[in-house]
Scaffold this active site. Structure first.
Site, short mmCIF file in Angstrom:
data_model
loop_
_atom_site.label_atom_id
_atom_site.label_comp_id
_atom_site.label_asym_id
_atom_site.label_seq_id
_atom_site.Cartn_x
_atom_site.Cartn_y
_atom_site.Cartn_z
N TYR A 40 0.86 -1.19 0.00
CA TYR A 40 0.00 0.00 0.00
C TYR A 40 0.90 1.24 0.00
O TYR A 40 1.93 1.25 -0.66
CB TYR A 40 -0.95 -0.07 1.21
CG TYR A 40 -2.13 0.86 1.09
CD1 TYR A 40 -2.96 0.85 -0.05
CD2 TYR A 40 -2.43 1.76 2.10
CE1 TYR A 40 -4.03 1.71 -0.17
CE2 TYR A 40 -3.51 2.63 2.00
CZ TYR A 40 -4.30 2.61 0.86
OH TYR A 40 -5.37 3.45 0.74
N LYS A 95 -20.54 -20.70 -9.04
CA LYS A 95 -19.91 -20.58 -10.35
C LYS A 95 -18.46 -20.13 -10.20
O LYS A 95 -17.55 -20.61 -10.89
CB LYS A 95 -20.69 -19.57 -11.19
CG LYS A 95 -20.39 -19.62 -12.69
CD LYS A 95 -20.85 -20.93 -13.29
CE LYS A 95 -20.66 -20.96 -14.79
NZ LYS A 95 -21.88 -20.64 -15.53
N GLU A 137 -24.74 -14.52 -16.03
CA GLU A 137 -25.33 -15.75 -15.50
C GLU A 137 -26.78 -15.51 -15.07
O GLU A 137 -27.10 -14.49 -14.45
CB GLU A 137 -24.51 -16.22 -14.29
CG GLU A 137 -24.80 -17.61 -13.84
CD GLU A 137 -24.12 -18.67 -14.71
OE1 GLU A 137 -24.48 -19.84 -14.57
OE2 GLU A 137 -23.24 -18.31 -15.50
N ASP A 138 -27.63 -16.47 -15.41
CA ASP A 138 -28.99 -16.53 -14.87
C ASP A 138 -29.76 -15.22 -15.06
O ASP A 138 -30.36 -14.67 -14.13
CB ASP A 138 -28.96 -16.92 -13.39
CG ASP A 138 -28.50 -18.35 -13.19
OD1 ASP A 138 -28.42 -19.09 -14.18
OD2 ASP A 138 -28.23 -18.75 -12.05
N ASP A 163 -25.17 -19.41 -19.75
CA ASP A 163 -26.44 -20.15 -19.92
C ASP A 163 -26.75 -20.36 -21.38
O ASP A 163 -27.34 -21.38 -21.77
CB ASP A 163 -27.58 -19.38 -19.25
CG ASP A 163 -27.37 -19.21 -17.76
OD1 ASP A 163 -26.78 -20.11 -17.16
OD2 ASP A 163 -27.79 -18.18 -17.21
N GLY A 197 -35.74 -21.12 -24.78
CA GLY A 197 -35.07 -20.13 -23.94
C GLY A 197 -33.70 -19.78 -24.49
O GLY A 197 -33.35 -20.14 -25.63
N ALA A 198 -32.92 -19.10 -23.67
CA ALA A 198 -31.61 -18.61 -24.12
C ALA A 198 -30.71 -19.76 -24.56
O ALA A 198 -30.04 -19.67 -25.59
CB ALA A 198 -30.95 -17.82 -22.99
N ALA A 199 -30.69 -20.86 -23.79
CA ALA A 199 -29.82 -21.98 -24.13
C ALA A 199 -30.26 -22.62 -25.44
O ALA A 199 -29.43 -22.94 -26.31
CB ALA A 199 -29.82 -23.01 -23.01
N ASN A 287 -32.57 -30.72 -16.33
CA ASN A 287 -32.02 -31.15 -15.04
C ASN A 287 -32.96 -30.77 -13.91
O ASN A 287 -33.56 -29.70 -13.95
CB ASN A 287 -30.64 -30.50 -14.80
CG ASN A 287 -29.50 -31.47 -15.04
OD1 ASN A 287 -29.63 -32.65 -14.79
ND2 ASN A 287 -28.38 -30.94 -15.52
#
Length: 760
Positions: A40, A95, A137-138, A163, A197-199, A287
């Site tokens: 520092y 994650k 994510e999500d 995703d 969906g997105a996937a 899943n």
């Protein structure tokens, strides 16, 4: 395991011993005032000034180049939906954990309270200078598409919404290989995608990039086939709307070559499979429950190639095969983005890896005789150690060839070595160990099951299907503790002292007496000893009424090892029993021996100990590199301990010339290949890092492993007993629950290995 137990265990895992799953760890020295003055003020001003001159210096002087942000607004979390940013944090931390353990990438998880696209994008752009890459994510569709598009366009660091693209990359690699196996051209196959969906959208786009024809794709959502004549379609759904004369999933499946499921469980019936084309490819990736259960699918069609998102079936489509290694390669060349070329490079690298000869280590972990490219192996396994050094180079090369790499790699061999060094992870070794045990669980006697920590370990072993516990101890105490813990599995409970065990005790006593009658043991004494749980437990293993044994939690090592040595024979060809501890270090697993049995071994004993430890290392899929340690190097001392080490090494060199062993060596030379090469270029360990350390006496080995464990936080599995004909393993006094579970997994793997040898 009951739902309430699962819930309680999950909550405890995230809350204890301290909340969360990731932490910030210093990477520089900080012990002195001098260190802090550099870390520092005033020393920190110097790198600040250098970065002010040239922003690129931020990669030289800070952690930015290995730091990824996992960012979410919590609007589409797992199967939980829109639960908000705070509730999404455990997932984002998870994650981050995967990034670290699979690719050694540091992560800050960031949960943003913003559902508006403009506000979300503005927030991420404002914090982007901190990071080398951003993993979205999500985030719910359709906002996810616009957020990712804008961030890719407006930032100069890699951005990916996993995703969308993770599943797309892994499933495209699997599809490429599946089509090759059945001899079909992707341009000709009819593909049904269930889910929009997105996937699903990203998967389908990548299939088209691989060569699929848009007119051959039918996409379904919860309302049925997405048709051009349906109103109110999002732009993404409209992209894949069809004018074919089909309205339902059942109709779409007629003569389909490929089914891609990214929807919900049990929506595909056997009747749907039966009307698909010859050699159907079915990826049921919902899943935890796939669109059709794996066994039902393969029982319905014997020509099917089946994949799911689950680890308990062949062909697991798992995003962890992609995102850690894609970001690793992108970060290592300082890519400005993750583009389509890099995604396709990941597809081809994963597909190609599945066609290569599988390392024995992977076969061992998955309990396979020999995994090979085919209908049940179209994609690499998540625990394949080659992923870290096969996928990132492909990503890096694609980034370079497509013009988005700012720091090109020139020495690919050195880069590969660097990636292999990054893969050293003790926790990964534990996962591999547990996974291997689960493939063929064995009956394990827990000889001290009326202690609550031992029972907790047995409960974990049962719940995680590592083994089948047999509980020894006072029955009423065990039942009371089981109720307290919520341990509701049906397990065998035995109290060796009760009248109901009289016949078995007498049978065991007679066996013991016959083996020890010429060594001063009477039949009455044998009967008395069989009331003692460790003798009783050893006899259970001896007679085949159990497969393995764990004990030692509540008593001294010496008192517990005695009945094992009296009752259990040594393995064939073994003259000296020994023990080793497997230390899970940052450099990878390392075996230390002998840590508990031989107080002052002779030169011949040391040679035998190294042989036994090498056998264990091979059982774990490792190539033994053995260093015989001492306080001197290669003859520089005439001390007795140094002389016997040299004699042991000489004996091995003469009789086993192919074994990689050397000594006597000081520990720093054994563990530092560069130092060893500089001073002792003649050593057989040259160019290798020792993974087996043999000590001149018990005290040095025992002190070393305990120091490593307590001061460095190195996880230890052991002591693992070597040279016994049966899988009996003795814990250290007061071992933790985790240590007992790991030792139970070792005992199961040991039993598996001995069973395999006995069949040969």
């Amino acid at each position: 395991m009951s739902d309430s137990r699962k819930r309680r265990e999950a909550l405890l895992y995230h809350a204890k011993p301290k909340p969360g799953k990731i932490a910030v760890v210093p990477t520089k020295k900080y012990a002195t005032q001098h260190d802090l003055a550099l870390a520092y003020s005033p020393g920190v001003a110097e790198p600040c000034l250098e970065i002010a001159k040239d922003k690129n210096n931020v990669y030289k002087y800070t952690a930015k180049g290995n730091l990824v942000a996992v960012i979410s607004n919590g609007t589409a979390v797992l199967g939980l939906g829109d639960i908000g940013p705070e509730a999404s944090k455990p997932v984002m931390e998870g994650k981050g954990l995967l990034f670290k353990i699979f690719a050694d990438i540091d992560v800050f998880d960031i949960e943003v309270d913003a559902t508006d696209v403009d506000k979300f994008v503005e927030t991420v752009k404002a914090i982007a200078p901190t990071f080398g890459g951003i993993n979205l994510e999500d985030i719910k569709a359709p906002e996810a598409f616009e957020i990712e598009r804008r961030l890719i366009e407006e930032l100069d660091i890699p951005v990916m919404h996993d995703d969308q693209h993770g599943t797309a990359i892994i499933s495209t690699a699997a599809l490429k290989n599946a089509l090759e196996i059945i001899g079909k051209d992707i341009a000709d196959v009819k593909i049904v995608v269930n889910g929009a969906g997105a996937a699903a959208i990203s998967c389908t786009r990548l299939y088209l990039a691989l060569g699929a024809k848009r007119e051959n794709v039918v996409m379904c959502d919860s309302k049925g086939v997405i048709r051009k004549d349906r109103g109110n379609l999002t732009s993404q759904k409209a992209e894949f709307a069809t004018d074919n004369d089909v309205n339902t999933l059942e109709e779409a499946m007629h003569n389909a070559d490929v089914f891609i499921g990214l929807s919900k469980g049990d929506v595909v019936t056997p009747e749907m499979l039966l009307v698909m084309a010859k050699d159907p490819i079915v990826f049921a990736m919902a899943n935890p429950d796939p669109e059709i259960e794996y066994q039902l699918a393969v029982d319905t069609r014997d020509d099917i190639i089946m994949a799911t998102g689950r680890s308990d079936h062949p062909n697991q489509v798992n995003n962890v095969l992609g995102f850690p290694f894609i970001f690793r390669g992108a970060l290592d060349v300082r890519a400005t983005k993750i583009n389509e070329e890099m995604k396709m490079a990941a597809v081809h690298a994963l597909a190609d890896l599945a066609k290569k000869s599988v390392p024995e280590q992977v076969n061992i972990v998955y309990d396979e005789v020999s995994l090979s490219f085919g209908r049940e192996y179209i994609i690499p396994k998540p625990f394949d150690p080659r992923l870290i050094y096969e996928i990132p180079p492909a990503i890096a090369k694609a980034a370079m060839s497509s013009g988005v790499a700012q720091e090109p790699i020139t020495d690919w061999d050195a880069y590969r070595e660097e990636l292999m060094d990054r893969s050293g992870s003790g926790n990964k070794e534990i996962r591999l160990l547990h996974n291997r045990a689960k493939k063929d669980p064995k009956r394990i006697v827990f000889a001290e099951a009326d202690h609550i920590d031992v029972l907790k370990a047995a409960q974990r072993v049962s719940d995680e299907k590592i083994g089948i516990p047999i509980l020894l101890g006072r029955k009423e105490v065990i039942l009371e503790l089981k109720e307290e813990l919520g341990f509701d599995a049906e397990v065998v409970i035995i109290d060796p002292k009760t009248d109901e065990e009289t016949d078995r005790r007498n049978r065991y006593a007679e066996f013991f007496w016959k083996t020890r009658q010429r060594k001063g043991i009477t039949f009455l004494e044998a009967q008395k000893w069989m009331r003692e749980r460790n003798y009783f437990a050893a006899m259970m293993v001896n007679t085949g009424e159990a497969d393995a044994l764990i004990t030692g939690y509540s008593r001294s090592y010496a008192s517990v090892v005695k009945p094992m040595l009296e009752l259990i024979e040594k393995d064939k060809g073994v003259t000296r029993v020994a023990a080793t501890n497997m230390m899970l270090t940052k450099q990878g697993p390392m075996f230390l021996a002998d840590t508990t049995i031989n107080i002052n071994p002779t030169a011949k004993d040391l040679a035998k100990i190294s042989q036994l430890t090498s056998g264990l290392a091979k059982m774990f899929g490792m190539t033994p590199h053995i260093a015989m340690l001492g306080f001197s190097n290669f003859g520089s001392s005439k001390a007795e301990s140094s002389v016997k080490i040299r004699e042991a090494v000489s004996y091995i060199h003469r009789n086993h010339p192919n074994v990689i062993v050397d000594g006597e060596l000081q520990a720093d030379f054994a563990l530092n290949p560069e130092l060893l090469a500089k001073e002792f270029p003649f050593s057989k360990l040259n160019g290798k890092r020792a993974n087996i350390l043999i000590f001149p006496n018990l005290e040095s080995a025992n002190i070393t492993y305990k120091l490593m464990k307590e001061t460095e936080g190195v996880e230890s599995i052991g002591p693992i007993l070597l040279g016994m004909s049966k899988p009996v393993h003795i814990l250290q006094l007061g071992a933790s629950v985790d240590e007992m579970v790991n030792m139970a997994a070792v005992a199961v793997v040991d039993a598996q290995n001995k069973e395999r040898k006995n069949k040969i």
